[in-house]
Design a protein around this motif. Structure first.
Motif, mmCIF file in Angstrom:
data_model
loop_
_atom_site.group_PDB
_atom_site.id
_atom_site.type_symbol
_atom_site.label_atom_id
_atom_site.label_comp_id
_atom_site.label_asym_id
_atom_site.label_seq_id
_atom_site.Cartn_x
_atom_site.Cartn_y
_atom_site.Cartn_z
ATOM 1 N N ARG A 3 0.758 -0.987 -0.064
ATOM 2 C CA ARG A 3 0.070 0.251 -0.134
ATOM 3 C C ARG A 3 0.936 1.265 -0.064
ATOM 4 O O ARG A 3 0.737 2.176 -0.676
ATOM 5 C CB ARG A 3 -0.728 -0.117 1.221
ATOM 6 N N LYS B 156 -9.863 -0.120 1.425
ATOM 7 C CA LYS B 156 -11.032 0.657 1.840
ATOM 8 C C LYS B 156 -11.147 0.827 3.340
ATOM 9 O O LYS B 156 -11.369 1.960 3.832
ATOM 10 C CB LYS B 156 -12.205 -0.550 1.725
ATOM 11 N N ASN B 157 -10.521 0.119 4.002
ATOM 12 C CA ASN B 157 -10.626 0.192 5.320
ATOM 13 C C ASN B 157 -9.224 0.918 6.010
ATOM 14 O O ASN B 157 -9.052 1.336 7.234
ATOM 15 C CB ASN B 157 -10.593 -1.269 6.093
ATOM 16 N N SER B 158 -8.449 1.227 5.145
ATOM 17 C CA SER B 158 -7.008 2.007 5.590
ATOM 18 C C SER B 158 -7.226 3.469 5.708
ATOM 19 O O SER B 158 -7.941 3.949 4.989
ATOM 20 C CB SER B 158 -5.951 1.795 4.731
ATOM 21 N N LYS C 44 -10.815 -9.936 -2.800
ATOM 22 C CA LYS C 44 -11.841 -9.148 -1.788
ATOM 23 C C LYS C 44 -10.955 -8.622 -0.525
ATOM 24 O O LYS C 44 -11.216 -7.735 -0.004
ATOM 25 C CB LYS C 44 -13.056 -9.839 -1.327
ATOM 26 N N VAL C 45 -10.073 -9.720 -0.135
ATOM 27 C CA VAL C 45 -9.422 -9.059 0.985
ATOM 28 C C VAL C 45 -8.378 -8.169 0.835
ATOM 29 O O VAL C 45 -8.524 -7.087 1.668
ATOM 30 C CB VAL C 45 -8.498 -10.430 1.340
ATOM 31 N N SER D 33 -3.886 -10.956 -3.617
ATOM 32 C CA SER D 33 -4.326 -9.696 -2.763
ATOM 33 C C SER D 33 -3.472 -8.507 -3.177
ATOM 34 O O SER D 33 -4.035 -7.382 -3.080
ATOM 35 C CB SER D 33 -4.253 -10.165 -1.450
ATOM 36 N N GLU E 38 -8.953 -5.752 -1.807
ATOM 37 C CA GLU E 38 -9.693 -4.545 -1.895
ATOM 38 C C GLU E 38 -10.325 -3.882 -0.424
ATOM 39 O O GLU E 38 -10.197 -2.900 -0.216
ATOM 40 C CB GLU E 38 -10.750 -4.627 -2.714
ATOM 41 N N GLU E 39 -10.829 -4.806 0.648
ATOM 42 C CA GLU E 39 -11.310 -4.504 1.720
ATOM 43 C C GLU E 39 -10.082 -3.804 2.703
ATOM 44 O O GLU E 39 -10.361 -2.888 3.347
ATOM 45 C CB GLU E 39 -11.943 -5.317 2.414
ATOM 46 N N PHE E 40 -8.899 -4.135 2.252
ATOM 47 C CA PHE E 40 -7.883 -3.689 3.199
ATOM 48 C C PHE E 40 -7.564 -2.086 2.936
ATOM 49 O O PHE E 40 -7.425 -1.199 3.592
ATOM 50 C CB PHE E 40 -6.444 -4.361 2.803
ATOM 51 N N LYS F 172 -11.910 -14.504 -3.294
ATOM 52 C CA LYS F 172 -11.594 -14.304 -1.841
ATOM 53 C C LYS F 172 -10.452 -13.478 -1.575
ATOM 54 O O LYS F 172 -10.315 -12.414 -0.864
ATOM 55 C CB LYS F 172 -11.474 -15.589 -1.071
ATOM 56 N N GLU G 8 -6.251 -0.370 -5.909
ATOM 57 C CA GLU G 8 -6.984 0.317 -5.390
ATOM 58 C C GLU G 8 -6.224 1.716 -4.883
ATOM 59 O O GLU G 8 -7.106 2.699 -4.847
ATOM 60 C CB GLU G 8 -7.631 -0.279 -4.085
#
Length: 344
Positions: free
Chosen positions: A127, A341-343, A334-335, A151, A337-339, A331, A158
């Motif tokens: 990231r 999104k929540n960063s 998604k892990v 991932s 992308e969610e990481f 799976k 993203e």
């Protein structure tokens, strides 16, 4: 079908007959290696220093030894200028102006660990590196080696989307090691030079997501039973674990990964230079399956991925492998992308 790696330059002086290097037909490419002091990074940098298309090689790592690695490589009689950059405060300078950023940074696998176990630490690293690329070299091609690749590529994508500079053709997951391993194993089985073997490996870069399309191997694999095909498929899928176990706690696949990473990097640079029909497998943004990211042969060109070649016709067994791979890929993606999104 697949482009071969550029051969290492054992002695440029011997080849040219003198210490004069001809660069008139070459482009000036800067390659940055993020994670350059590690088990993959150092041999990767060694191989890139030998690539005649690399004129500037920037080595970045947190480790204080990084400038020393650069000095060490700078003593090689090949033309690329090497610079060493250590610590977050020197990252931007390493990335600035890069045409290609190769990322082996992160923690390696140890016995008993899966690639998913590496996620939390490595996700933050990728990231932050992607943020730096967006700020300092938004047109650079990113080649991501850091596991889990399935991932990490979505994470980088993203981040670049958030930064407003996302180009799906410029972010590649390095799955070349799966191709290299498949060719090595088939070469051994067939009793031929593995460099003569062409074999696509599709899907992703972990376990069941690694799908060697053995039915498309050229030359054909000399196996007579379906059990043998399944055994070879399983060996290719779990080859990383084979290395981890063999090193008995001393590391994971570093040398073969460096070789594979250098091969993909060389192919990317040849595409950037304008060479035609440069083909390698890579894990990219894709719409050819239900998975939004997928690895298969692609043509590399002046803007990164020029064309997605798909994966052709699969036999019944390979279709089952694909069916098993898709849920796992979804799976993993998604892990990632969610990481992001929540960063923060």
């Amino acid at each position: 079908m697949f482009s071969r790696a550029l051969k290492p330059v054992a002695s440029v002086a011997a080849q040219n007959g003198a210490k004069n290097f001809s660069t008139t037909s070459q482009k000036n490419f800067k390659v940055a290696v993020a994670g350059a002091a590690g088990g993959i990074g150092q041999p990767l940098a060694l191989l890139l220093k030998q690539n005649p298309l690399v004129t500037r090689l920037a080595l970045y790592d947190l480790a204080p030894v990084t400038p020393g690695v650069a000095v060490d490589l700078s003593h090689m009689d090949t033309p690329a200028k090497v610079t060493g950059h250590k610590g977050p405060e020197e990252l931007a300078e390493a990335i600035k102006g890069a045409d290609l950023v190769v990322i082996p940074a992160g923690v390696p696998r140890k016995p008993g660990m899966t690639r998913d176990d590496l996620f939390n630490t490595n996700a933050s690293i990728v990231r932050d590196l992607a943020k730096c690329v967006a700020q300092n070299s938004p047109k650079a091609i990113m080649a991501i080696i850091t596991n889990p690749v399935n991932s990490m590529v979505p994470i980088a994508s993203e981040v670049l989307k958030k930064a407003g500079c996302y180009d799906p053709n410029r972010i590649l997951g390095v799955t070349t090691l799966d191709v290299v391993r498949a060719a090595a194993f088939i070469g051994e089985i067939n009793g031929v030079d593995p460099r003569s073997v062409s074999i696509p490996v599709i899907g992703g870069h972990s376990g069941v997501t690694i799908i060697p399309v053995l039915s498309q191997s050229q030359p054909a694999v000399k196996l007579t039973s379906q059990d043998q095909i399944k055994a070879l498929t399983g060996r290719i899928q779990e080859a990383g674990t084979e290395v981890v176990k063999a090193k008995a706690g001393g590391g994971s696949a570093t040398l073969s990964m460096a070789f594979a990473g250098a091969r993909l990097a060389g192919a990317v640079l040849r595409g950037l230079k304008g060479e035609s029909n440069v083909v390698e497998c890579a894990y990219i943004k894709s719409d050819i399956t239900e998975s939004p990211y997928f690895a298969n042969p692609v043509v590399l060109g002046k803007n990164g991925v020029e064309k997605n070649l798909g994966f052709g016709t699969l036999n019944a067994y390979e279709k089952e492998l694909l069916k098993a791979a898709i849920p796992e890929l979804l799976k993993n993606i998604k892990v990632g992308e969610e990481f992001v999104k929540n960063s923060k």
